[in-house]
Write a protein that holds these residues in place. Structure first.
Motif, PDB file in Angstrom:
ATOM      1  N   LEU A 150       0.828  -1.205   0.000  1.00  0.00           N
ATOM      2  CA  LEU A 150       0.000   0.000   0.000  1.00  0.00           C
ATOM      3  C   LEU A 150       0.861   1.253   0.000  1.00  0.00           C
ATOM      4  O   LEU A 150       0.577   2.229  -0.713  1.00  0.00           O
ATOM      5  CB  LEU A 150      -0.942   0.008   1.206  1.00  0.00           C
ATOM      6  N   GLN A 151       1.955   1.244   0.789  1.00  0.00           N
ATOM      7  CA  GLN A 151       2.847   2.402   0.842  1.00  0.00           C
ATOM      8  C   GLN A 151       3.580   2.587  -0.481  1.00  0.00           C
ATOM      9  O   GLN A 151       3.768   3.710  -0.937  1.00  0.00           O
ATOM     10  CB  GLN A 151       3.857   2.271   1.989  1.00  0.00           C
ATOM     11  N   ALA A 152       3.982   1.495  -1.110  1.00  0.00           N
ATOM     12  CA  ALA A 152       4.661   1.591  -2.405  1.00  0.00           C
ATOM     13  C   ALA A 152       3.731   2.192  -3.458  1.00  0.00           C
ATOM     14  O   ALA A 152       4.159   3.018  -4.274  1.00  0.00           O
ATOM     15  CB  ALA A 152       5.162   0.219  -2.842  1.00  0.00           C
ATOM     16  N   ILE A 153       2.467   1.801  -3.432  1.00  0.00           N
ATOM     17  CA  ILE A 153       1.501   2.382  -4.371  1.00  0.00           C
ATOM     18  C   ILE A 153       1.321   3.868  -4.084  1.00  0.00           C
ATOM     19  O   ILE A 153       1.258   4.688  -5.008  1.00  0.00           O
ATOM     20  CB  ILE A 153       0.156   1.617  -4.311  1.00  0.00           C
ATOM     21  N   ALA A 154       1.272   4.234  -2.805  1.00  0.00           N
ATOM     22  CA  ALA A 154       1.160   5.650  -2.439  1.00  0.00           C
ATOM     23  C   ALA A 154       2.379   6.430  -2.923  1.00  0.00           C
ATOM     24  O   ALA A 154       2.244   7.551  -3.447  1.00  0.00           O
ATOM     25  CB  ALA A 154       0.991   5.802  -0.932  1.00  0.00           C
ATOM     26  N   CYS A 155       3.555   5.844  -2.786  1.00  0.00           N
ATOM     27  CA  CYS A 155       4.777   6.509  -3.270  1.00  0.00           C
ATOM     28  C   CYS A 155       4.761   6.632  -4.792  1.00  0.00           C
ATOM     29  O   CYS A 155       5.203   7.643  -5.344  1.00  0.00           O
ATOM     30  CB  CYS A 155       6.015   5.754  -2.809  1.00  0.00           C
ATOM     31  N   LEU A 156       4.251   5.603  -5.463  1.00  0.00           N
ATOM     32  CA  LEU A 156       4.144   5.655  -6.921  1.00  0.00           C
ATOM     33  C   LEU A 156       3.202   6.778  -7.347  1.00  0.00           C
ATOM     34  O   LEU A 156       3.516   7.553  -8.263  1.00  0.00           O
ATOM     35  CB  LEU A 156       3.664   4.311  -7.469  1.00  0.00           C
ATOM     36  N   ILE A 157       2.075   6.899  -6.685  1.00  0.00           N
ATOM     37  CA  ILE A 157       1.126   7.981  -6.999  1.00  0.00           C
ATOM     38  C   ILE A 157       1.778   9.336  -6.757  1.00  0.00           C
ATOM     39  O   ILE A 157       1.664  10.257  -7.570  1.00  0.00           O
ATOM     40  CB  ILE A 157      -0.168   7.833  -6.180  1.00  0.00           C
ATOM     41  N   ARG A 158       2.507   9.460  -5.653  1.00  0.00           N
ATOM     42  CA  ARG A 158       3.205  10.709  -5.337  1.00  0.00           C
ATOM     43  C   ARG A 158       4.260  11.031  -6.404  1.00  0.00           C
ATOM     44  O   ARG A 158       4.389  12.169  -6.846  1.00  0.00           O
ATOM     45  CB  ARG A 158       3.840  10.611  -3.962  1.00  0.00           C
ATOM     46  N   ASP A 159       5.009  10.003  -6.848  1.00  0.00           N
ATOM     47  CA  ASP A 159       6.028  10.213  -7.882  1.00  0.00           C
ATOM     48  C   ASP A 159       5.402  10.605  -9.221  1.00  0.00           C
ATOM     49  O   ASP A 159       5.935  11.465  -9.934  1.00  0.00           O
ATOM     50  CB  ASP A 159       6.886   8.954  -8.049  1.00  0.00           C
ATOM     51  N   ILE A 160       4.290   9.987  -9.551  1.00  0.00           N
ATOM     52  CA  ILE A 160       3.594  10.354 -10.795  1.00  0.00           C
ATOM     53  C   ILE A 160       3.134  11.805 -10.721  1.00  0.00           C
ATOM     54  O   ILE A 160       3.252  12.557 -11.697  1.00  0.00           O
ATOM     55  CB  ILE A 160       2.410   9.394 -11.072  1.00  0.00           C
ATOM     56  N   ALA A 161       2.634  12.205  -9.562  1.00  0.00           N
ATOM     57  CA  ALA A 161       2.225  13.612  -9.391  1.00  0.00           C
ATOM     58  C   ALA A 161       3.405  14.548  -9.576  1.00  0.00           C
ATOM     59  O   ALA A 161       3.284  15.603 -10.224  1.00  0.00           O
ATOM     60  CB  ALA A 161       1.590  13.794  -8.011  1.00  0.00           C
ATOM     61  N   ILE A 162       4.561  14.182  -9.036  1.00  0.00           N
ATOM     62  CA  ILE A 162       5.745  15.040  -9.160  1.00  0.00           C
ATOM     63  C   ILE A 162       6.173  15.132 -10.618  1.00  0.00           C
ATOM     64  O   ILE A 162       6.543  16.222 -11.095  1.00  0.00           O
ATOM     65  CB  ILE A 162       6.897  14.514  -8.275  1.00  0.00           C
ATOM     66  N   THR A 163       6.120  14.015 -11.371  1.00  0.00           N
ATOM     67  CA  THR A 163       6.510  14.063 -12.787  1.00  0.00           C
ATOM     68  C   THR A 163       5.559  14.932 -13.600  1.00  0.00           C
ATOM     69  O   THR A 163       5.944  15.498 -14.612  1.00  0.00           O
ATOM     70  CB  THR A 163       6.561  12.658 -13.417  1.00  0.00           C
ATOM     71  N   ARG A 164       4.336  15.075 -13.109  1.00  0.00           N
ATOM     72  CA  ARG A 164       3.340  15.934 -13.778  1.00  0.00           C
ATOM     73  C   ARG A 164       3.411  17.373 -13.284  1.00  0.00           C
ATOM     74  O   ARG A 164       2.622  18.217 -13.698  1.00  0.00           O
ATOM     75  CB  ARG A 164       1.943  15.376 -13.562  1.00  0.00           C
ATOM     76  N   GLY A 165       4.306  17.638 -12.332  1.00  0.00           N
ATOM     77  CA  GLY A 165       4.444  18.985 -11.806  1.00  0.00           C
ATOM     78  C   GLY A 165       3.443  19.327 -10.718  1.00  0.00           C
ATOM     79  O   GLY A 165       3.209  20.500 -10.426  1.00  0.00           O
ATOM     80  N   GLU A 166       2.859  18.315 -10.085  1.00  0.00           N
ATOM     81  CA  GLU A 166       1.870  18.520  -9.031  1.00  0.00           C
ATOM     82  C   GLU A 166       2.429  18.058  -7.693  1.00  0.00           C
ATOM     83  O   GLU A 166       3.430  17.364  -7.625  1.00  0.00           O
ATOM     84  CB  GLU A 166       0.588  17.723  -9.344  1.00  0.00           C
ATOM     85  N   GLU A 167       1.760  18.467  -6.628  1.00  0.00           N
ATOM     86  CA  GLU A 167       2.130  18.044  -5.280  1.00  0.00           C
ATOM     87  C   GLU A 167       0.941  17.365  -4.609  1.00  0.00           C
ATOM     88  O   GLU A 167      -0.208  17.737  -4.845  1.00  0.00           O
ATOM     89  CB  GLU A 167       2.538  19.248  -4.432  1.00  0.00           C
ATOM     90  N   ILE A 168       1.234  16.381  -3.792  1.00  0.00           N
ATOM     91  CA  ILE A 168       0.185  15.762  -2.969  1.00  0.00           C
ATOM     92  C   ILE A 168       0.546  16.032  -1.533  1.00  0.00           C
ATOM     93  O   ILE A 168       1.638  15.817  -1.103  1.00  0.00           O
ATOM     94  CB  ILE A 168       0.088  14.240  -3.224  1.00  0.00           C
TER      95      ILE A 168
END
Length: 168
Positions: A150-168
């Motif tokens: 679950l944490q790895a998926i959360a980190c993946l979502i966070r990384d995808i947001a960063i690559t898109r220029g967004e913050e979570i």
């Protein structure tokens, strides 16, 4: 990022943060067990349960602490090039490595469930003088694997947001 993704990251990170803050104290539990082991060997009859109980406590400590350390960025990372990259480049590399981690964790959980089922079906015990049941520690390892997934998926979502220029 969609609202459900932000909510998922916040929920998982909140859960793993709370569990991690509690699990920190298992180190003191393990120290108390080992202290009792020393005292009992010196003044009384040696305890049969102390070594394995200390090992089980250590397993719980590092398995349940893993998602917390991943969330806090405290895991080991080879820093030859990583520190020179931009935040977006780091997120791309992290996203790629997290996909590999997701595959590993899936296999780990699948094997852990199989092993736990076996331990429950056959009342598996450790091959020691104390002979504790094995299903509690195996169940805990599966739970820790699920929390890490679950944490790895959360980190993946966070990384995808960063690559898109967004913050979570």
């Amino acid at each position: 990022m969609p609202g459900w993704a932000r909510a998922y990251v916040r929920w998982v990170e909140g859960l793993n943060y709370r569990i991690g803050r509690i699990v920190i104290y298992l180190l003191f539990v393990m120290m108390a067990i080992l202290l009792w082991s020393s005292i009992s060997k010196t003044f009384f009859l040696p305890s049969l349960w102390t070594l394995e109980m200390a090992q089980f406590t250590l397993v719980a400590y590092y398995m349940l602490g893993g998602p917390y350390s991943m969330q806090m960025g405290m895991h080991v990372r080879m820093d030859l090039l990583y520190s020179r990259w931009t935040r977006r480049q780091r997120a791309w590399v992290d996203a790629f490595t997290i996909v590999a981690l997701l595959v590993y964790l899936s296999v780990f959980i699948w094997g852990g469930i199989s092993s736990t089922t076996y331990a429950l079906e056959y009342n598996e015990r450790s091959y020691s003088a104390w002979a504790p049941l094995m299903w509690p520690i195996k169940s805990l390892m599966v739970l820790a694997g699920v929390l890490m997934l679950l944490q790895a998926i959360a980190c993946l979502i966070r990384d995808i947001a960063i690559t898109r220029g967004e913050e979570i």
